[in-house]
Design an enzyme around this catalytic site. Structure first.
Site, mmCIF file in Angstrom:
data_model
loop_
_atom_site.group_PDB
_atom_site.id
_atom_site.type_symbol
_atom_site.label_atom_id
_atom_site.label_comp_id
_atom_site.label_asym_id
_atom_site.label_seq_id
_atom_site.Cartn_x
_atom_site.Cartn_y
_atom_site.Cartn_z
ATOM 1 N N LYS A 86 3.950 15.689 113.526
ATOM 2 C CA LYS A 86 3.288 16.730 114.314
ATOM 3 C C LYS A 86 3.659 18.093 113.735
ATOM 4 C CE LYS A 86 4.372 19.205 117.842
ATOM 5 N NZ LYS A 86 3.579 20.457 117.558
ATOM 6 N N GLU A 96 17.525 20.318 111.691
ATOM 7 C CA GLU A 96 17.798 21.492 110.845
ATOM 8 C C GLU A 96 17.311 22.691 111.637
ATOM 9 O OE1 GLU A 96 17.162 24.580 109.081
ATOM 10 O OE2 GLU A 96 15.801 23.646 107.639
ATOM 11 N N CYS A 134 14.657 29.687 107.146
ATOM 12 C CA CYS A 134 15.882 29.391 107.901
ATOM 13 C C CYS A 134 17.130 29.830 107.153
ATOM 14 C CB CYS A 134 15.956 27.894 108.207
ATOM 15 S SG CYS A 134 14.690 27.329 109.365
ATOM 16 N N GLU A 139 19.133 36.043 114.990
ATOM 17 C CA GLU A 139 18.296 35.788 113.821
ATOM 18 C C GLU A 139 16.932 36.445 114.014
ATOM 19 O OE1 GLU A 139 16.667 31.991 111.202
ATOM 20 O OE2 GLU A 139 17.004 31.744 113.362
#
Length: 474
Positions: A173, A246, A280, A377
């Protein structure tokens, strides 16, 4: 405008509804993507489950060749796939340093070929007159893959290829912001893989949640935010699914005073602003020794001013927009908070007027830990530079963050830099580089950046279970 279909058991299937995919550079509707019902998800999982026994039983060479053929398909369709990535994600076709949409498709092919060459041989622990003890790696079953919007095709490949290489079947997905390149890849893959081995469903969060709790999915591999990762982990506990997560990163880079600024500045810049900071493992907190702080900041500003920002389909663009409105609002919020606290914006920081989710490349100084721009972040084109004087203090600051994906130390003294880098609480530590990943080196995070690894044999093993076989010879 194109309409796209789900792929279930090798067939195109219309969704239960549809949703708009927006081009972030223009804010116009690019395509209609299929909205999957829970019943259609069940059909996709059932198809993958039915295909699993035969695929798991295929010989090693067959699965290896399938990965190589998928790499060939990616390269043969690189123009169409790159165009899709640029239109749905925003990254320019070439981009700064050549790391644009074409780079993503090429990288996907490289990862296919790298996984094809990985092996999981039987490990013999004992073989004497009495006992032979072996360790076998066996596929898990149906793997559920949930991917983000920042590198939509490449991360899909990172999930899918090791799964099928190990003998699993997959339901993937993609993000509802960027489903098109993944749908296209899965459609192409049907010419290589047996029906049901690779299926794609698209939609909003409801489908991801249903995958996390689905009794016939044996493993979830997820790349995305820490908050969503925690929800998946909680949901997956229903049937003790295997997980590879992750998650978010707020990577620190530490610049020692002996760095050659002019040589390293372009590399530091590329590490921080790759994909407009929407990576990331991008460098997101830059700690610079006070003796070279101003010089390095000036070099980074000069590079930022020379870069071209615009629609990635236009020639010569280095950077594109932020992918979606919510993420743009997050970047603006962090910038405005920093301004209110006295941060100095050396370049950028102005909100864009006109269509598109654009935000200029922004370099910020006079910031410190405790400010949102440093602690959180941003996942966008804004880099805070923190001045430091004491290396012990800065190691402590770098580690004093809930994330632990990557970190780096920059110095002309490789031995000293390596010693410091190994003190960073991060899954990967780079010396004189950052965010440089490669298929033969495992990659993953610690703390709130997740657990499990991807890439290399270590990553392939995560798609298997261990079966010990003990043969009594007596």
């Amino acid at each position: 405008m194109s309409d796209y279909s789900l792929i279930i058991n090798g067939e195109k299937v219309a969704g239960a509804g549809s949703f708009d995919v927006i081009n972030p550079a223009t804010e116009t509707v690019l395509a209609k993507a299929p909205d999957t019902s829970v019943e259609q998800l069940d059909q996709a999982v059932a198809a993958a489950k039915a295909a699993f026994p035969a695929w798991a039983a295929t010989d090693n060479e067959t699965r290896k060749q399938a990965c190589l053929q998928l790499a060939d398909l990616l390269e043969a369709n690189i123009d169409d796939l790159a165009q899709l990535i640029t239109q749905e994600q925003g990254r320019p076709l070439q981009a700064f340093g050549g790391q644009g949409a074409y780079f993503e498709v090429g990288g996907a092919a490289v990862w296919c070929r790298s996984n094809a060459e990985l092996e999981l041989p039987v490990e013999v622990l004992q073989d004497d007159d009495e006992v032979r003890a072996e360790v076998h790696r066996k596929p898990l079953g149906v793997v559920g893959s949930i991917t983000p919007w920042n590198w939509p095709l490449l991360i899909a490949i990172w999930h899918v290829i090791p799964a099928i290489r190990a003998g699993n079947t997959v339901v993937i997905k993609p993000s509802s912001y960027t489903p098109l390149s993944t749908i296209k890849f899965v459609e192409l893959a049907q010419s290589v893989l047996p029906a049901g081995v690779l299926n794609v469903v698209t939609g909003e969060g409801e489908i991801g949640s249903a995958m996390s709790t689905h009794p016939d999915i044996s493993k979830i591999v997820f790349t995305g935010s820490s908050a969503t990762g925690r929800k998946i982990m909680q949901s997956a506990s229903v049937n003790l699914k295997r997980l590879t997560l992750e998650l978010g990163g707020n990577d620190a880079g530490i610049i020692l005073p002996d760095v050659d600024v002019k040589t390293m500045a372009p590399r530091i810049f590329a590490s921080a602003f790759t994909n407009s900071g929407q990576t990331c493992a991008a460098l997101k907190r830059l700690y610079v020794h006070e003796s070279i702080h101003d010089e390095l900041a000036s070099e980074l500003v000069a590079i930022a001013k020379s870069a071209k920002l615009g629609n990635g389909l236009e020639e010569g663009m280095d950077y594109g927009p932020v992918n979606n409105r919510d993420q743009l609002d997050k970047v603006i919020s962090l910038a405005e908070d920093a301004k209110a606290q006295g941060a100095e914006f050396l370049v950028g920081g102005e909100n864009h007027e006109g269509p598109g989710y654009f935000y200029p490349l922004t370099v910020v100084t006079n910031v410190k830990d405790g400010m949102r721009l440093v602690d959180e972040e941003p996942f966008g084109p804004i880099l805070p530079i923190v001045k430091y004087s004491d290396i012990e203090e800065v190691i402590k600051l770098a580690n004093d963050n809930e994330n632990g994906l990557g970190g780096s130390v920059w110095s002309s003294d490789i031995e000293k830099a390596t010693e410091l880098a190994m003190r960073l609480e991060s899954g990967t530590a780079w010396i004189n580089n950052h965010a440089a990943i490669q298929p033969n080196v495992p990659f993953g995070g610690v703390k709130q950046s997740g657990f499990g690894v991807e890439f290399s044999t270590h990553g392939l093993e995560e798609y298997t279970s261990i079966q010990s076989v003990i043969i009594n010879k007596g």
